[in-house]
Design an enzyme around this catalytic site. Structure first.
Site, PDB file in Angstrom:
ATOM      1  N   ASP A   1       0.857  -1.184   0.000  1.00 30.64           N
ATOM      2  CA  ASP A   1       0.000   0.000   0.000  1.00 30.64           C
ATOM      3  C   ASP A   1       0.895   1.237   0.000  1.00 30.64           C
ATOM      4  OD1 ASP A   1      -1.694   2.144   0.617  1.00 30.64           O
ATOM      5  OD2 ASP A   1      -3.089   0.817   1.664  1.00 30.64           O
TER       6      ASP A   1
ATOM      7  N   TYR B   1      -5.477  11.411  -3.109  1.00 29.23           N
ATOM      8  CA  TYR B   1      -5.873  12.699  -2.498  1.00 29.23           C
ATOM      9  C   TYR B   1      -4.870  13.175  -1.462  1.00 29.23           C
ATOM     10  CZ  TYR B   1      -7.849   9.144   0.607  1.00 29.23           C
ATOM     11  OH  TYR B   1      -8.010   8.034   1.383  1.00 29.23           O
ATOM     12  N   LYS B   2      -3.856  12.342  -1.144  1.00 28.04           N
ATOM     13  CA  LYS B   2      -2.827  12.735  -0.180  1.00 28.04           C
ATOM     14  C   LYS B   2      -1.744  13.526  -0.927  1.00 28.04           C
ATOM     15  CE  LYS B   2      -4.250   9.090   2.961  1.00 28.04           C
ATOM     16  NZ  LYS B   2      -4.176   7.652   3.294  1.00 28.04           N
TER      17      LYS B   2
ATOM     18  N   ARG C   1       0.875  15.054  13.979  1.00 22.41           N
ATOM     19  CA  ARG C   1       1.447  14.583  12.720  1.00 22.41           C
ATOM     20  C   ARG C   1       1.605  15.743  11.736  1.00 22.41           C
ATOM     21  NH1 ARG C   1      -1.524  10.153   8.897  1.00 22.41           N
ATOM     22  NH2 ARG C   1      -2.966  11.894   8.689  1.00 22.41           N
TER      23      ARG C   1
END
Ligand SMILES: *Cc1c(COP(=O)(O)O)cnc(C)c1O
Length: 397
Positions: free
Chosen positions: A184, A209-210, A356
């Site tokens: 992944d 979309y990241k 994060r």
């Protein structure tokens, strides 16, 4: 040389915001707005159903796949786009299991994997019966690969800590044990150089979309190694993965190659936005991107650590052992992040205590990273995060 000032100019970045969350949702590429208008007006509006041929809509999933292929070290015609990542995980895992030796019972993953991947594996294995999902600590993966393992299903970069698996080494180890690999790339594609072909990976999946900036819910992608593509089993045997969808045959016959991993009608508007977003990658050298991202993340760690003793680094200290994000632990991570966002520095949190931050050289500068660290230190020193308005939890973190 990649011109990062030029790529930055391609994005809409709101005034007063330092965006350190492109690892979760990339910003809007300016070209997307005009492209959407064109697709809506000139294609859907004026061409109507003729656009499937006249604007080549039917070929868009593979054309966009080819553009992503370059970014993940895959050859042309080995990647196709569509659906969501969770669905692509299901497809890849099912196809990998079908290729694995039939007496093997174990799908091996690790506790750093994203829950959706593990949930999807649970669901598929329950439906198939007779197999188990074994989840070990990320550091224990290599040793857990033995001759009972059918498939290794691993996310290269850990969504919480940023810890990076050695794809080539683990793939080689899996193959030596006779297992099939599913990788992944959710936090890898557009973040770090990926060499699927060189690593000899079997299957890979990822979202767009990241780091690829395709917009909320943009289509996912799947890679099948060319050596498997003509016999990989498409478990979601939808009509657009058929060899001749418009023959409307009763029997399903998979298309040759990667096209068999298509399922149903592609989301043309979303795919067009993604296609436009990929323009930003045209002149980008992934090795230069990686070097720039490491510089940004190292600056951030240094500037945070010299100001805030109460934050502990949750990511590997060696930049080559992590992806393009940096995480710190704090007992009040949620409130700290809310206070930080209120001051224009956007990152996110992962329960229970992870702050994060994503580092994206396409649109992020060194000066912004230093400023973000300064603001974070101030939020912590002044205990600004204790204000009541920062205690209320939203649905999405
Ligand atoms: C972001 C992410 C997902 C999300 O899956 P969707 O189907 O796109 O919602 C899945 N797996 C991993 C590893 C992720 O990082």
């Amino acid at each position: 040389m990649t011109d990062f000032a030029a790529t930055r100019a391609l994005f809409h970045l709101p005034e007063g915001v330092i965006y350190l969350d492109g690892n979760s949702l990339g910003p809007l590429p300016l070209v997307a707005e005009a492209r959407v208008r064109q697709v809506l007006r000139e294609q859907w509006g004026d061409q109507l159903i003729r656009a499937w041929n006249d604007s080549n809509w039917m070929a868009l999933p593979a054309r966009v796949g080819d553009r992503i292929a370059r970014l993940v070290g895959a050859p042309p015609a080995s990647v196709v786009t569509g659906d969501t990542l969770s669905i692509k995980v299901f497809q890849a895992l099912a196809a990998a299991l079908a290729l694995a030796p039939p007496d093997r019972r174990v799908v091996l993953s690790d506790s750093g994997n994203f829950p959706s991947d593990l949930y999807i594996a649970d669901g598929l294995l329950t439906a198939l019966g007779g197999r188990e999902l074994k989840v070990v600590a990320p550091e224990g993966v290599a040793d857990a690969i033995d001759e009972g393992v059918a498939v290794t299903m691993l996310t290269e970069v850990d969504y919480r800590t940023g810890r990076l698996h050695d794809m080539a080494a683990l793939t080689a180890r899996a193959h030596a044990a006779g297992a099939v690999t599913v990788w992944d790339l959710a936090h890898s594609a557009g973040a770090i150089p990926v060499h699927l072909e060189q690593a000899n990976a079997d299957f890979a999946v990822g979202c767009t979309y990241k780091y690829l900036n395709g917009g909320p819910g943009s289509p996912a992608f799947i890679y099948v190694a060319p050596r498997h593509a003509d016999h990989a089993q498409p478990i979601l045997s939808g009509w657009l993965g058929h060899a001749e969808p418009f023959a409307f045959e009763r029997a399903y016959r998979p298309a040759p190659g990667i096209e068999r991993m298509r399922v149903g009608t592609p989301p043309i508007v979303a795919l067009s936005i993604l296609n436009a977003a990929l323009d930003a990658w045209d002149g980008v050298d992934m090795a230069e991107l990686r070097a720039a991202a490491i510089r940004l993340s190292e600056t951030f760690i240094r500037e945070v650590e010299r100001r805030c003793a109460t934050l502990t680094l949750a990511s590997p200290r060696d930049p080559h052992a992590r992806g393009s994000q940096v995480s710190f632990r704090h007992d009040h991570a949620y409130s700290v992040m809310q206070a930080l966002i209120a001051r224009g520095v956007i990152g996110d949190v992962r329960a229970p205590d992870i702050l994060r931050f994503g580092f994206t050289p396409l649109y992020l500068s060194d000066a912004e990273v230093v400023q973000a660290a300064t603001i974070l230190a101030d939020v912590i020193d002044t205990r600004a995060y204790e204000a009541p308005e920062f205690q209320q939890r939203a649905a999405v973190t």
